[in-house]
Design an enzyme around this catalytic site. Structure first.
Site, PDB file in Angstrom:
ATOM      1  N   ASP A 185       2.880  10.309  14.058  1.00  0.00           N
ATOM      2  CA  ASP A 185       3.083   9.891  12.667  1.00  0.00           C
ATOM      3  C   ASP A 185       4.568  10.004  12.283  1.00  0.00           C
ATOM      4  OD1 ASP A 185       2.341   8.860  10.225  1.00  0.00           O
ATOM      5  OD2 ASP A 185       1.479  10.709   9.455  1.00  0.00           O
TER       6      ASP A 185
ATOM      7  N   ARG B  80      21.714   2.717   6.111  1.00  0.00           N
ATOM      8  CA  ARG B  80      22.349   1.708   5.266  1.00  0.00           C
ATOM      9  C   ARG B  80      22.799   0.468   6.021  1.00  0.00           C
ATOM     10  NH1 ARG B  80      26.049   5.469   1.159  1.00  0.00           N
ATOM     11  NH2 ARG B  80      24.279   6.680   0.321  1.00  0.00           N
TER      12      ARG B  80
ATOM     13  N   HIS C 154      -3.218   1.883   7.370  1.00  0.00           N
ATOM     14  CA  HIS C 154      -3.684   3.255   7.180  1.00  0.00           C
ATOM     15  C   HIS C 154      -4.929   3.207   6.295  1.00  0.00           C
ATOM     16  CE1 HIS C 154       0.496   3.931   8.246  1.00  0.00           C
ATOM     17  NE2 HIS C 154       0.427   5.241   8.089  1.00  0.00           N
TER      18      HIS C 154
ATOM     19  N   HIS D  38       6.325   6.453  12.710  1.00  0.00           N
ATOM     20  CA  HIS D  38       7.206   5.843  11.718  1.00  0.00           C
ATOM     21  C   HIS D  38       8.665   6.061  12.085  1.00  0.00           C
ATOM     22  CE1 HIS D  38       4.077   4.994   8.597  1.00  0.00           C
ATOM     23  NE2 HIS D  38       3.448   5.964   9.250  1.00  0.00           N
TER      24      HIS D  38
ATOM     25  N   GLU E  56      -7.209   8.413   5.306  1.00  0.00           N
ATOM     26  CA  GLU E  56      -6.335   9.555   5.570  1.00  0.00           C
ATOM     27  C   GLU E  56      -6.468  10.577   4.447  1.00  0.00           C
ATOM     28  OE1 GLU E  56      -1.565  10.564   6.297  1.00  0.00           O
ATOM     29  OE2 GLU E  56      -2.158   8.627   5.455  1.00  0.00           O
TER      30      GLU E  56
ATOM     31  N   GLY F  41       1.468   4.476   2.459  1.00  0.00           N
ATOM     32  CA  GLY F  41       1.663   4.994   1.114  1.00  0.00           C
ATOM     33  C   GLY F  41       0.413   5.621   0.534  1.00  0.00           C
TER      34      GLY F  41
END
Length: 348
Positions: free
Chosen positions: A284, A76, A203, A23, A206, A176
């Site tokens: 990960d 940002r 995913h 990620h 998990e 998530g």
């Protein structure tokens, strides 16, 4: 802690590598996070990268979430996303990672009010510089945050099919909270993504059981499974993964840090591999879990009995399972073949 003086470490350092489950938002090391926070006036509760390092010693999932959200707040502008991507590429290059599929969650940034054209431009420039400056080819997996996106809105797939999507997107992911948000809720989004030529890369298995993996396979027609460690709960599922050659993106340190397994040593990695399931090794969220891909390979060797032959095979598995263009795949395959031919076959 893995002994970094193990004799296999020089071999691992030279091994050409592919990573599939990583990620971007979880790759912000203290130096990068501190730089971004200072640029954007984000208070992290630390006055130096060294002091910030202490915050990476989280005790549970809630600590991890707090740190992860603090990291998001520092991203940002296009420059921020570029700098994060280039910092990740530099780290990957140091480990001889030749290609990586990096997950990023556009919806999380949209909900924070980020201009999605800035997000796109930052990722595009970061990907360009990753290749030009570090020789690392990156592709994107854009994922849906299960608990944050109304499945009926199909916001993420709409975004990916629109004008502000970044270049180099190869798949739709699903991340998530698994509990309460089964894969079946997102069937329509994944059908649209597949019709547009994107891979299905959710995913599953998990934090909840084998039913989640079955749902990803049946409803989302998953090409790979992120984590998937709970597949061991169902022998029929293991047989299915083997028979249909569906790879798991396994991340032992992540699973241990989030208390999903008792320890890295007690991770089911070896059981999955011994069952014949195609396994790949991944980091990960490498910054927050304080790991690297090289460390994950060393863990597999030292704690799970992976020989150099099996470690090399795992890289071939990752290469076969990735969505790099044919020329990139051929180049890395040749590198792996040349590496195997040039190194001793009797490594530990």
């Amino acid at each position: 802690m893995v002994d970094q003086t193990d004799d296999i470490t020089p071999w691992l350092a030279r091994l050409p590598k592919v990573e599939l489950h990583l990620h971007l938002e979880g790759s912000l090391r203290p130096a990068t996070l501190f730089q971004l926070a200072q640029r954007n006036g984000v208070e992290l509760g630390a006055d130096s990268p060294a002091a910030l390092t202490a915050l990476y010693q989280f005790n549970d999932f809630n600590d991890f979430v707090r740190l992860f959200l603090a990291g998001l707040a520092t991203l940002r502008t296009a420059e921020d996303f570029t700098d994060a991507t280039v910092a990740l590429a530099a780290e990957l290059a140091e480990q001889n990672v030749r290609y990586a599929e990096v997950t990023t969650t556009p919806g999380n940034h949209h909900r924070r009010g980020i201009d999605m054209a800035e997000y796109r431009d930052g990722l595009n420039e970061g990907r360009r510089r990753a290749r030009a400056e570090h020789g690392v080819d990156l592709a994107w997996v854009c994922d849906i945050s299960r608990e944050s996106e109304d499945p009926g809105s199909e916001w993420t797939v709409d975004y990916l099919l629109g004008p502000t999507a970044p270049d180099g997107v190869v798949g739709l992911g699903l991340g998530g909270v698994e509990d309460g948000y089964p894969p079946e809720l997102f069937t329509s989004s994944f059908a649209r993504a597949r019709a547009a030529g994107l891979a299905s890369l959710p995913h599953a298995g998990e934090t909840v059981g084998a039913a989640s993996v079955w749902g990803a396979l049946r409803a989302l027609r998953a090409n790979r499974i992120g984590h998937g460690i709970r597949s061991l709960d169902d022998p029929a599922l293991l047989d299915h993964l083997v028979a249909h050659d569906i790879p798991l993106e396994v991340a032992p340190t992540s699973n241990a840090c989030l208390k999903l397994v008792p320890s890295v040593a007690e991770h089911p990695l070896a059981h999955l591999a011994d069952a014949g399931v195609p396994v790949t090794l991944n980091t990960d969220d490498p910054a927050y879990f304080q790991t690297t891909l090289t460390t994950e390979l060393l863990v597999a060797h030292r704690l799970h009995g992976f020989t150099t032959e099996r470690l090399l095979a795992a890289q071939h598995t990752a290469l076969a399972a990735c969505y790099a263009d044919p020329a990139t795949k051929a180049r890395i395959r040749e590198e792996l073949t040349d590496f195997a031919a040039s190194t001793s076959a009797d490594q530990p």
